[in-house]
Design an enzyme around this catalytic site. Sequence first.
Site, PDB file in Angstrom:
ATOM      1  N   HIS B 149       8.661  12.446  -2.290  1.00  0.00           N
ATOM      2  CA  HIS B 149       8.027  12.340  -3.599  1.00  0.00           C
ATOM      3  C   HIS B 149       6.542  12.648  -3.398  1.00  0.00           C
ATOM      4  CE1 HIS B 149       6.415  10.260  -7.160  1.00  0.00           C
ATOM      5  NE2 HIS B 149       7.639  10.261  -7.672  1.00  0.00           N
ATOM      6  N   ASP B 226       8.862   4.858   2.665  1.00  0.00           N
ATOM      7  CA  ASP B 226       8.849   4.783   1.202  1.00  0.00           C
ATOM      8  C   ASP B 226      10.240   4.311   0.768  1.00  0.00           C
ATOM      9  OD1 ASP B 226       8.958   5.166  -1.497  1.00  0.00           O
ATOM     10  OD2 ASP B 226       8.444   7.297  -1.465  1.00  0.00           O
ATOM     11  N   GLN B 229      13.251   4.032  -3.673  1.00  0.00           N
ATOM     12  CA  GLN B 229      14.588   4.315  -4.210  1.00  0.00           C
ATOM     13  C   GLN B 229      15.677   3.581  -3.462  1.00  0.00           C
ATOM     14  OE1 GLN B 229      15.248   6.015  -6.924  1.00  0.00           O
ATOM     15  NE2 GLN B 229      13.224   6.882  -7.305  1.00  0.00           N
ATOM     16  N   LYS B 252      11.414  -0.287 -10.670  1.00  0.00           N
ATOM     17  CA  LYS B 252      12.696   0.387 -10.449  1.00  0.00           C
ATOM     18  C   LYS B 252      13.790  -0.608 -10.074  1.00  0.00           C
ATOM     19  CE  LYS B 252      10.519   4.616  -8.684  1.00  0.00           C
ATOM     20  NZ  LYS B 252      10.486   5.497  -9.838  1.00  0.00           N
ATOM     21  N   CYS B 392       8.661  15.020  -9.451  1.00  0.00           N
ATOM     22  CA  CYS B 392       7.547  14.722  -8.530  1.00  0.00           C
ATOM     23  C   CYS B 392       7.930  15.025  -7.084  1.00  0.00           C
ATOM     24  CB  CYS B 392       7.062  13.287  -8.672  1.00  0.00           C
ATOM     25  SG  CYS B 392       6.408  12.921 -10.303  1.00  0.00           S
TER      26      CYS B 392
END
Lengths: 168, 436
Positions: B149, B226, B229, B252, B392
């Site tokens: 991202h 990261d 997600q 999220k 993104c």
Amino acid sequence: MDVDALYQEIILDHYRNPVGKGLREPFAAQVHHVNPTCGDEIDLRVTLGHDEAGRTIIEDVSYDGQGCSISQASASVLHELLVGQTEADALAIEGAFHEMVSSRGRIEPDEDVLGDAAAFAGVSKYPARVKCALLSWMAFKDALVQAHADGGVAAQSNEADADSGRSR
Amino acid sequence: MSIAEADRTRVWDATSIREDFPILARTVRDGRRLVYLDSAATSQKPRTVLDAERYYYETANAAVHRGAHQLAEEATEAYEGARARIASFVGARADDVVFTRNATEGLNLIAYAFSNATAKSIHGAVLPDGGEQFVLAPGDEIVVTEMEHHANLVPWQEVCAKTGALLRWIPITDEGRLDLDAMKDIIGPRTKVVSFTHQSNLLGTINDVAAVSQAAREVAALVVLDACQSIPHQAVDVSTLDVDAVAWSGHKMLGPTGIGCLWMRPEIADAMSPFITGGSMIETVTMAESTFAAPPTRFEAGVPMVAQAVGLAAACDYLDALGMHEVAAHEHRLTQRTLDGLAAIPGVRVIGPTVNESRGSAVSFVVDGIHPHDLGQVLDDRGVAVRVGHHCAWPTCRRMNVPATTRVSPYLYNDVSDIDAFLSALQDSRKFFGVA
């Protein structure tokens, strides 16, 4: 269903069979514009000339790019509407188009001014799509500015330049 | 518990789950049922999260860590209690979790630790003990992947521009997996940081964290993950991941917007220069200079987002009550349904793994003859909310040779009927644009 109003047959026709697509020479200025939220891109060139009265004329708008049907059809309609117009008239049409698609559905299009571009009235109800419709128009305005800044009018047509002080 | 085991132990009741999410009861576009399939962008919020925020504001609101009054005490307890709750959700100690605005800010916090330490070292400023590891010089390398991202790419580009370090990336295969063979030539003795995504927001790929972190460990590089997600969708225990820092967002994972988390190993956090400076994060201040508090306070300047922290803690309660293994198992079934349904429609190509293994529920695809933006519009007209564009992750789109994609990303409140509604609307869209 509003989506039918958005995707008028005129728009889909221009999308499938774009008018004037492809980059051509000579040109006074070329710009590259993107819609950073969706990745749509356009390269657009303007070619300027002068009429007998010394007014600046949009001799050609050539373009290439990729994107959604709204952005691509809009470029095609722009070409069809603006080529052959005086710069002043082209900017007036641009202004009317910009005002209509930004109006959230409040402004009825003037078909006498906007021609096929009136079909984009449905876009104004979809705020996320307004930028798609405006991509090529913003590029066109930018290209005009650059053409003048670069002395593109002179470079384009030395003969006409002799009596076109007003467009410089 | 494996996904298969979780699958057998529970019947998923999406209908009653849906009742916990007020927004899912609304209609869109002239009375159509909302089919929300854009949870990878942001999730919807259960009533318990909304209630927790409201309750905090109605009963305890005050500026935390300052003030001598009872509300300030209670607000501070609510804030620090939320930190402990959220930390336990990912197997962390409370003091190792920094609250940020979102994952993007967490990743920037680490990136700035490098550029700030580098700038300070040039002028002889004092760094925290161990701070030299954050000083970069030309010749040093930062490694990311081709599926990041922008939030885990642009900050590192900026670090390189400021320090002279070189940005390198691990390429991805045509199927959208990390090319671990190529990685061997990318991560090397000059690598100072390896920062990569646990789960691709565009491709859905779940990366092999151990494989990447092991390569990074061999060259003593800092490892940043990261997890934006992954943490909302699967059980993640940061203490068992061999990484130094993990960033994620609250919104999220059923939590409010405006709060994210950054977990860091304490020895790493202790050695880092601060990012945002000002009130709260100091130890002493004179007109000429300041010293800084210990983490996590060092990284939380200003009055923090207390209500959001309280809301995010309530989201952790909600998720734990369902069980993250069960959440993952449910999403795995929806992913299979999505992949099978897309495979049956002519002219549709999935961008990312088509095998439902090491794969999350975000499924990107392109349809011959329909631009994603146009497809998204017609799906929306049928009440189906999806994401379109480059997500993104523009370089990832270029790598996969597509200008943009359409992405469906179901979550725990979706069920098979949502996937089928999407597939049916996709068929309608193909007719609408004359490609069926």
